[in-house]
Design a protein around this motif. Structure first.
Motif, short mmCIF file in Angstrom:
data_model
loop_
_atom_site.label_atom_id
_atom_site.label_comp_id
_atom_site.label_asym_id
_atom_site.label_seq_id
_atom_site.Cartn_x
_atom_site.Cartn_y
_atom_site.Cartn_z
N MET A 16 1.03 -1.17 -0.16
CA MET A 16 -0.15 -0.02 0.07
C MET A 16 0.86 1.21 0.16
O MET A 16 0.55 2.36 -0.76
CB MET A 16 -0.99 0.10 1.14
CG MET A 16 -1.91 -1.14 1.14
SD MET A 16 -3.28 -0.96 2.28
CE MET A 16 -2.47 -1.52 3.90
N ILE A 17 1.79 1.28 0.93
CA ILE A 17 2.94 2.33 0.78
C ILE A 17 3.64 2.51 -0.77
O ILE A 17 3.61 3.62 -1.10
CB ILE A 17 3.97 2.11 1.83
CG1 ILE A 17 3.08 2.21 3.30
CG2 ILE A 17 4.77 3.44 1.77
CD1 ILE A 17 4.26 1.94 4.26
N GLU A 18 3.97 1.36 -1.07
CA GLU A 18 4.54 1.61 -2.50
C GLU A 18 3.65 2.21 -3.54
O GLU A 18 4.08 2.95 -4.29
CB GLU A 18 5.14 -0.04 -3.04
CG GLU A 18 6.11 -0.62 -2.10
CD GLU A 18 6.56 -1.83 -2.38
OE1 GLU A 18 7.52 -2.67 -1.81
OE2 GLU A 18 5.56 -2.60 -3.24
N ALA A 19 2.48 1.50 -3.42
CA ALA A 19 1.58 2.24 -4.55
C ALA A 19 1.35 3.62 -4.04
O ALA A 19 1.41 4.48 -5.32
CB ALA A 19 0.11 1.32 -4.27
N ASN A 20 1.14 4.05 -2.96
CA ASN A 20 0.95 5.60 -2.77
C ASN A 20 2.10 6.11 -3.11
O ASN A 20 2.04 7.33 -3.66
CB ASN A 20 0.66 5.86 -1.26
CG ASN A 20 -0.96 5.51 -1.00
OD1 ASN A 20 -1.41 6.07 0.24
ND2 ASN A 20 -1.92 5.10 -1.88
N ALA A 21 3.19 5.93 -2.96
CA ALA A 21 4.52 6.31 -3.16
C ALA A 21 4.76 6.67 -4.78
O ALA A 21 5.20 7.74 -5.40
CB ALA A 21 5.93 5.59 -2.70
N CYS A 22 3.95 5.82 -5.74
CA CYS A 22 4.09 6.22 -6.82
C CYS A 22 2.78 6.87 -7.54
O CYS A 22 2.41 7.15 -8.45
CB CYS A 22 4.05 4.78 -7.66
SG CYS A 22 5.43 3.65 -7.54
N GLY A 23 2.02 7.48 -6.38
CA GLY A 23 0.73 8.21 -6.45
C GLY A 23 -0.37 7.56 -6.82
O GLY A 23 -1.45 8.15 -7.10
N ILE A 24 -0.28 6.25 -6.59
CA ILE A 24 -1.64 5.35 -7.02
C ILE A 24 -2.38 5.26 -5.64
O ILE A 24 -2.18 4.67 -4.66
CB ILE A 24 -1.16 3.96 -7.44
CG1 ILE A 24 0.07 4.22 -8.50
CG2 ILE A 24 -2.48 3.05 -7.71
CD1 ILE A 24 -0.57 5.21 -9.82
N PRO A 25 -3.74 5.80 -5.95
CA PRO A 25 -4.61 5.30 -4.68
C PRO A 25 -4.95 3.94 -4.42
O PRO A 25 -4.93 3.17 -5.50
CB PRO A 25 -5.81 6.16 -5.20
CG PRO A 25 -5.74 6.26 -6.58
CD PRO A 25 -4.33 6.00 -6.99
N ILE A 26 -5.50 3.82 -3.21
CA ILE A 26 -5.73 2.49 -2.76
C ILE A 26 -7.19 2.06 -2.52
O ILE A 26 -7.95 3.11 -2.27
CB ILE A 26 -5.24 2.08 -1.32
CG1 ILE A 26 -3.82 2.10 -1.60
CG2 ILE A 26 -5.57 0.77 -0.90
CD1 ILE A 26 -2.90 2.34 -0.30
N ALA A 27 -7.60 0.93 -3.01
CA ALA A 27 -9.10 0.55 -2.81
C ALA A 27 -9.02 -0.71 -1.95
O ALA A 27 -8.39 -1.65 -2.26
CB ALA A 27 -9.81 0.19 -3.92
N ALA A 28 -9.82 -0.76 -0.79
CA ALA A 28 -9.76 -1.70 0.05
C ALA A 28 -10.97 -1.88 1.07
O ALA A 28 -11.92 -0.85 1.08
CB ALA A 28 -8.44 -1.41 1.04
N PHE A 29 -10.87 -2.97 1.80
CA PHE A 29 -12.02 -3.34 2.57
C PHE A 29 -11.65 -2.48 3.86
O PHE A 29 -10.36 -2.36 4.18
CB PHE A 29 -12.10 -4.77 2.83
CG PHE A 29 -12.91 -5.56 1.72
CD1 PHE A 29 -14.13 -5.33 1.32
CD2 PHE A 29 -11.96 -6.46 0.98
CE1 PHE A 29 -14.68 -6.03 0.30
CE2 PHE A 29 -12.75 -7.10 -0.05
CZ PHE A 29 -14.08 -7.00 -0.52
N PRO A 30 -12.63 -2.04 4.80
CA PRO A 30 -12.28 -1.38 5.83
C PRO A 30 -12.06 -2.52 6.95
O PRO A 30 -12.82 -2.77 8.02
CB PRO A 30 -13.59 -0.62 6.24
CG PRO A 30 -14.60 -1.55 5.55
CD PRO A 30 -14.00 -2.16 4.48
N VAL A 31 -10.70 -2.94 7.06
CA VAL A 31 -10.20 -4.07 7.91
C VAL A 31 -8.91 -3.65 8.73
O VAL A 31 -8.46 -2.69 7.97
CB VAL A 31 -10.17 -5.59 7.10
CG1 VAL A 31 -11.55 -6.03 6.89
CG2 VAL A 31 -9.32 -5.57 5.95
N THR A 32 -8.23 -4.42 9.62
CA THR A 32 -6.91 -4.21 10.06
C THR A 32 -5.95 -4.27 8.84
O THR A 32 -6.20 -5.00 7.75
CB THR A 32 -6.74 -5.19 11.10
OG1 THR A 32 -7.59 -5.21 12.19
CG2 THR A 32 -5.39 -5.20 11.51
N GLY A 33 -5.04 -3.34 8.75
CA GLY A 33 -4.00 -3.02 7.75
C GLY A 33 -4.63 -1.86 7.10
O GLY A 33 -4.18 -0.91 7.28
N PRO A 34 -5.57 -1.75 6.14
CA PRO A 34 -5.88 -0.84 5.52
C PRO A 34 -6.48 0.23 6.34
O PRO A 34 -6.05 1.64 6.41
CB PRO A 34 -7.16 -1.10 4.57
CG PRO A 34 -6.86 -2.48 4.43
CD PRO A 34 -6.07 -3.05 5.60
#
Length: 178
Positions: free
Chosen positions: A105-123
């Motif tokens: 998730m950090i790697e994707a965001n560092a490239c400017g890419i947003p995340i889609a995820a379930f609202p669970v531990t981790g995200p």
């Protein structure tokens, strides 16, 4: 006690301009296994102009390739090839409901890419709805909302909180106070 963050190599994981296709690319990076809940990603509704892409290897790779012929499986990638895969994507999809933090998730965001995820531990420990991604019990909704986020703000968020320098500063400042 002090929370010590994780970090990412901002020199390697960086946004760069690419040729953009007409298809919206949805990316998953990680182990291709049952516990990653990939079928939630594979089965979620997206319009015809979306391409689902998987980077990674694992015990379910061949089975998923056969079961989901419309998914593009790229295999494992490292270094610049991995950064290229992130930069080719429009949204990073993190479908797991059981992972912990997920450095991807950090790697994707560092490239400017947003995340889609379930609202669970981790995200829930990383994603801020409306800033660097969206979480929802409806993964399709989270994907569509994430498409509208400002990629430069996502990168700035990572630079301010998840650089290796920030991690080192937290560690050093904690030692000084001991």
């Amino acid at each position: 006690m002090k929370v010590w963050s994780r970090g990412v190599n901002l020199d390697l994981f960086r946004p760069f301009n690419n040729y953009r296709s007409d298809k919206i690319k949805l990316l998953y990076v990680g182990r291709v296994s049952v516990e990653k809940n990939l079928e939630a990603f594979f089965d979620c509704y997206v319009p015809f102009n979306h391409q689902k892409i998987v980077v990674g290897d694992g015990p379910m790779l061949n089975e998923y390739k056969n079961k989901y012929p419309d998914i593009k499986f790229l295999g494992a990638k490292v270094s610049e090839e991995l950064v290229q895969a992130y930069n080719d994507a429009d949204v990073f999809v993190f479908p797991s409901k059981w992972d912990t933090f997920g450095i991807v998730m950090i790697e994707a965001n560092a490239c400017g890419i947003p995340i889609a995820a379930f609202p669970v531990t981790g995200p829930k420990d990383f994603v801020i709805n409306g800033l660097n991604g969206y979480m929802s019990d409806d993964l399709s909704w989270a994907i569509n909302k994430a498409l509208n986020l400002d990629k430069s703000k996502i990168r700035n968020y990572i630079e301010n909180f998840y650089s290796w320098q920030n991690c080192a500063d937290i560690f050093e400042n904690t030692l000084v106070k001991i």
